[in-house]
Scaffold this motif. Structure first.
Motif, short mmCIF file in Angstrom:
data_model
loop_
_atom_site.label_atom_id
_atom_site.label_comp_id
_atom_site.label_asym_id
_atom_site.label_seq_id
_atom_site.Cartn_x
_atom_site.Cartn_y
_atom_site.Cartn_z
N HIS A 107 13.78 6.11 -51.09
CA HIS A 107 12.80 5.17 -50.54
C HIS A 107 12.78 5.36 -49.01
O HIS A 107 13.44 4.65 -48.26
CB HIS A 107 13.17 3.73 -50.89
CG HIS A 107 12.18 2.73 -50.38
ND1 HIS A 107 11.03 2.41 -51.06
CD2 HIS A 107 12.17 2.00 -49.24
CE1 HIS A 107 10.36 1.51 -50.36
NE2 HIS A 107 11.03 1.25 -49.25
N ARG A 156 11.61 5.43 -56.01
CA ARG A 156 11.27 4.97 -54.67
C ARG A 156 11.08 3.47 -54.59
O ARG A 156 11.30 2.86 -53.56
CB ARG A 156 10.00 5.65 -54.17
CG ARG A 156 10.23 7.03 -53.66
CD ARG A 156 8.94 7.65 -53.12
NE ARG A 156 8.99 9.06 -53.44
CZ ARG A 156 8.45 9.62 -54.49
NH1 ARG A 156 7.76 8.90 -55.34
NH2 ARG A 156 8.57 10.90 -54.71
N THR A 159 14.44 -0.18 -54.07
CA THR A 159 15.02 -0.20 -52.72
C THR A 159 16.48 -0.63 -52.71
O THR A 159 17.22 -0.26 -51.81
CB THR A 159 14.21 -1.11 -51.78
OG1 THR A 159 14.11 -2.41 -52.35
CG2 THR A 159 12.82 -0.54 -51.54
N GLU A 163 17.21 3.15 -51.04
CA GLU A 163 16.85 3.09 -49.63
C GLU A 163 18.04 3.49 -48.76
O GLU A 163 19.11 2.89 -48.85
CB GLU A 163 16.40 1.68 -49.26
CG GLU A 163 15.90 1.58 -47.84
CD GLU A 163 15.32 0.21 -47.56
OE1 GLU A 163 14.20 0.16 -47.02
OE2 GLU A 163 15.97 -0.80 -47.87
#
Length: 190
Positions: A107, A156, A159, A163
């Protein structure tokens, strides 16, 4: 335990209450990481990763391992680093670009949008929702990591797990650097 206490003495002279509080807190954290300590944490995954939070789960074990490396508690520090780098049930490195298997759907806007892509305010959503792996590899980015049950959803839109953050990636550099040196970090403060 006495060795640990002596290693913690570099925090400063007793009498300075603020420094002494930090020293005491650091000692408590280190004692909680030692498996045979009476205050050892039981908050771990089945494979031994320190567990605090579901969101960005690697931030706490990586930071704890870095602190442990400063006190030359290398076995614990190495165990956490090994987990991050692929010695886990998924056989996946959470450090993007390291090893044969690492997250492909990070992400991260720079990783997910092609170099020649249009990048207006809302144009990025077409790549956020794409089923194709990222066209750019965010080499060196440390993603959030696995859940407590040691599962990972490489998406993606996930998160919590995919991320990368600067506060993870920066600390993993310190941790890995401290593990490749043969000298004691603590001695360098003396």
């Amino acid at each position: 335990m006495q060795v640990l206490l002596s290693r913690l003495s570099f925090f400063g002279a007793s009498g300075n209450s603020v420094i002494e509080n930090y020293r005491r807190s650091a000692k408590d954290v280190m004692c909680g990481l030692l498996p045979k300590s009476p205050t050892a944490t039981s908050n771990k995954t089945a494979s031994g990763l320190i567990w605090v939070s579901e969101w960005n789960s690697l931030q706490h074990p990586v930071a704890s391992a870095f602190l442990a490396a400063l006190y030359d508690l290398r076995k614990f520090a190495k165990s956490q680093a090994d987990y991050v780098l692929g010695s886990n049930p998924l056989k996946m490195s959470f450090l993007v670009g390291y090893g044969d298997t690492y997250p492909q759907y990070v992400h991260h806007r720079g990783a997910s949008i092609p170099v020649d892509g249009t990048t207006g305010c809302t144009d990025g959503f077409q790549w956020l929702n794409s089923t194709k792996p990222n066209p750019n590899v965010a080499v060196g980015a440390l993603v959030g990591g696995s859940f407590l049950n040691e599962t990972f959803v490489d998406s993606r839109n996930n998160t919590m797990q995919t991320e990368p953050t600067t506060y993870n990636s920066a600390v993993i550099v310190g941790l890995l650097s401290s593990l490749v040196t043969t000298s004691s970090t603590v001695k360098s403060f003396g």
